[in-house]
Write an enzyme that holds these catalytic residues in place. Structure first.
Site, PDB file in Angstrom:
ATOM      1  N   LYS A   1     147.027  37.222  98.618  1.00  0.00           N
ATOM      2  CA  LYS A   1     147.301  35.778  98.703  1.00  0.00           C
ATOM      3  C   LYS A   1     148.343  35.384  97.637  1.00  0.00           C
ATOM      4  CE  LYS A   1     144.813  31.356  98.833  1.00  0.00           C
ATOM      5  NZ  LYS A   1     145.393  30.702  97.654  1.00  0.00           N
TER       6      LYS A   1
ATOM      7  N   GLU B   1     157.152  53.292  81.075  1.00  0.00           N
ATOM      8  CA  GLU B   1     157.149  52.762  79.703  1.00  0.00           C
ATOM      9  C   GLU B   1     156.767  53.816  78.678  1.00  0.00           C
ATOM     10  OE1 GLU B   1     155.579  48.876  79.405  1.00  0.00           O
ATOM     11  OE2 GLU B   1     155.350  48.927  77.235  1.00  0.00           O
TER      12      GLU B   1
HETATM   13  N1  MHF Z   1     158.872  41.768  72.505  1.00  0.00           N
HETATM   14  C1  MHF Z   1     158.273  42.687  73.224  1.00  0.00           C
HETATM   15  N2  MHF Z   1     158.922  43.822  73.515  1.00  0.00           N
HETATM   16  C2  MHF Z   1     158.323  44.773  74.271  1.00  0.00           C
HETATM   17  O1  MHF Z   1     158.970  45.809  74.522  1.00  0.00           O
HETATM   18  C3  MHF Z   1     157.005  44.532  74.742  1.00  0.00           C
HETATM   19  C4  MHF Z   1     156.373  43.310  74.400  1.00  0.00           C
HETATM   20  N3  MHF Z   1     157.025  42.433  73.656  1.00  0.00           N
HETATM   21  N4  MHF Z   1     155.113  43.004  74.799  1.00  0.00           N
HETATM   22  C5  MHF Z   1     154.436  43.846  75.761  1.00  0.00           C
HETATM   23  C6  MHF Z   1     154.842  45.238  75.621  1.00  0.00           C
HETATM   24  C7  MHF Z   1     154.321  45.979  74.432  1.00  0.00           C
HETATM   25  N5  MHF Z   1     155.285  47.034  74.362  1.00  0.00           N
HETATM   26  C8  MHF Z   1     155.305  47.997  73.375  1.00  0.00           C
HETATM   27  C9  MHF Z   1     154.929  47.689  72.094  1.00  0.00           C
HETATM   28  C10 MHF Z   1     154.968  48.613  71.103  1.00  0.00           C
HETATM   29  C11 MHF Z   1     155.395  49.908  71.376  1.00  0.00           C
HETATM   30  C12 MHF Z   1     155.429  50.897  70.277  1.00  0.00           C
HETATM   31  O2  MHF Z   1     154.774  50.700  69.277  1.00  0.00           O
HETATM   32  N6  MHF Z   1     156.192  51.979  70.422  1.00  0.00           N
HETATM   33  C13 MHF Z   1     156.300  52.969  69.383  1.00  0.00           C
HETATM   34  C14 MHF Z   1     156.959  54.218  69.925  1.00  0.00           C
HETATM   35  C15 MHF Z   1     155.910  55.276  69.990  1.00  0.00           C
HETATM   36  C16 MHF Z   1     156.423  56.679  69.891  1.00  0.00           C
HETATM   37  O3  MHF Z   1     157.539  56.907  69.396  1.00  0.00           O
HETATM   38  O4  MHF Z   1     155.653  57.545  70.263  1.00  0.00           O
HETATM   39  C17 MHF Z   1     157.146  52.443  68.206  1.00  0.00           C
HETATM   40  O5  MHF Z   1     157.134  53.117  67.178  1.00  0.00           O
HETATM   41  O6  MHF Z   1     157.789  51.394  68.317  1.00  0.00           O
HETATM   42  C18 MHF Z   1     155.774  50.242  72.656  1.00  0.00           C
HETATM   43  C19 MHF Z   1     155.734  49.277  73.667  1.00  0.00           C
HETATM   44  C20 MHF Z   1     156.376  46.849  75.265  1.00  0.00           C
HETATM   45  N7  MHF Z   1     156.291  45.444  75.549  1.00  0.00           N
HETATM   46  C1  KIV Z   2     154.489  42.443  80.740  1.00  0.00           C
HETATM   47  C2  KIV Z   2     154.194  43.859  80.394  1.00  0.00           C
HETATM   48  C3  KIV Z   2     153.048  44.407  81.131  1.00  0.00           C
HETATM   49  C4  KIV Z   2     155.402  44.706  80.603  1.00  0.00           C
HETATM   50  O1  KIV Z   2     156.136  44.521  81.519  1.00  0.00           O
HETATM   51  C5  KIV Z   2     155.665  45.787  79.707  1.00  0.00           C
HETATM   52  O2  KIV Z   2     155.052  45.928  78.684  1.00  0.00           O
HETATM   53  O3  KIV Z   2     156.538  46.550  80.030  1.00  0.00           O
END
Ligand code: MHF
Ligand code: KIV
Length: 212
Positions: free
Chosen positions: A11, A92
């Site tokens: 829906k 992702e």
């Molecule tokens: N502003 C924003 N950007 C984003 O890319 C994002 C959001 N918000 N909100 C929802 C999700 C959360 N996301 C995320 C948040 C954190 C990491 C993270 O901590 N990545 C690690 C890499 C890990 C690795 O190398 O193994 C890092 O160190 O940043 C990844 C995706 C992607 N999405």
């Molecule tokens: C909105 C969220 C689920 C997203 O698209 C992301 O983290 O990639």
């Protein structure tokens, strides 16, 4: 809609299509539900790798597919979405080399969020691109502007200009001709000014206060 029933998902998807959307993206939706949407010809985009909606199950944000087993699970997840009839997938935080191998093998359009250059497209949050993210900037993000700082600077400057009198200037003001203004002033001749009115309402003596 991922935790909703099949009927509710359909829906909602149909309402979104009626509103003009080209494709329904849903994170965390199980393949059977995508299949239900695809059967009704709803173009769908799934999500694999790190799913923020299922954050707890990953133990927090992290790369997904760094072991052979986990990489194969990402491949299997993509194939399940393909079999369910999705047309695209967001991938992702999957290691770039793993993402490349999977992209070569699926018919889905693969949108990379932090999964390297060899997918079909790139997906980044605009708050990261434009510098309005007030939280942490993930590793995969790239920032081209600092709109948040720009906005705060603009608001600060406005405050300063109002306080200093630099704003507003003559060019910001609307004029009235002298004759009309004189007539207006005459019509106010017997109206008290603000100061008169404040002085009028001030207590004439301390007796006006209640003393207990
Ligand atoms: N502003 C924003 N950007 C984003 O890319 C994002 C959001 N918000 N909100 C929802 C999700 C959360 N996301 C995320 C948040 C954190 C990491 C993270 O901590 N990545 C690690 C890499 C890990 C690795 O190398 O193994 C890092 O160190 O940043 C990844 C995706 C992607 N999405
Ligand atoms: C909105 C969220 C689920 C997203 O698209 C992301 O983290 O990639």
């Amino acid at each position: 809609m991922f935790e909703e029933s099949q009927e509710k998902a359909l829906k909602l998807a149909n309402e979104m299509r009626a509103a003009g959307t080209d494709i329904i993206y849903c994170s965390g939706l199980v393949p059977e539900k995508f299949a239900g949407l695809a059967r009704q010809h709803v173009p769908c985009c799934g999500h694999v790798g790190y799913l923020p909606v299922n954050n707890t199950w990953y133990g927090g944000p992290r790369g997904v597919g760094k072991t052979a087993e986990e990489a194969k699970k990402v491949y299997d997840d993509v194939m399940a979405l393909e079999a369910a009839g999705c047309i695209a997938v967001e991938m992702e935080c999957v290691p770039a080399k793993v993402a490349e191998e999977i992209t070569k093998r699926t018919k889905l359009l693969v949108f990379s969020m932090g999964s390297g250059p060899n997918c079909d497209g790139q997906f980044i949050f605009s708050e990261d691109l434009m510098g309005t993210n007030l939280g942490r900037y993930p590793r995969h993000s790239i920032t081209y502007a600092n709109l948040f700082t720009c906005a705060v600077d603009a608001l600060k400057q406005f405050c300063l200009d109002v306080q200093s009198g630099a704003y507003p200037q003559a060019r910001h003001c609307i004029k009235i001709n002298d004759q009309e203004f004189a007539r207006f002033q005459q019509s106010l001749a017997s109206s008290p000014t603000r100061l008169d009115r404040v002085l009028d309402s001030a207590p004439k003596s301390l007796d006006q206060y209640d003393h207990f």
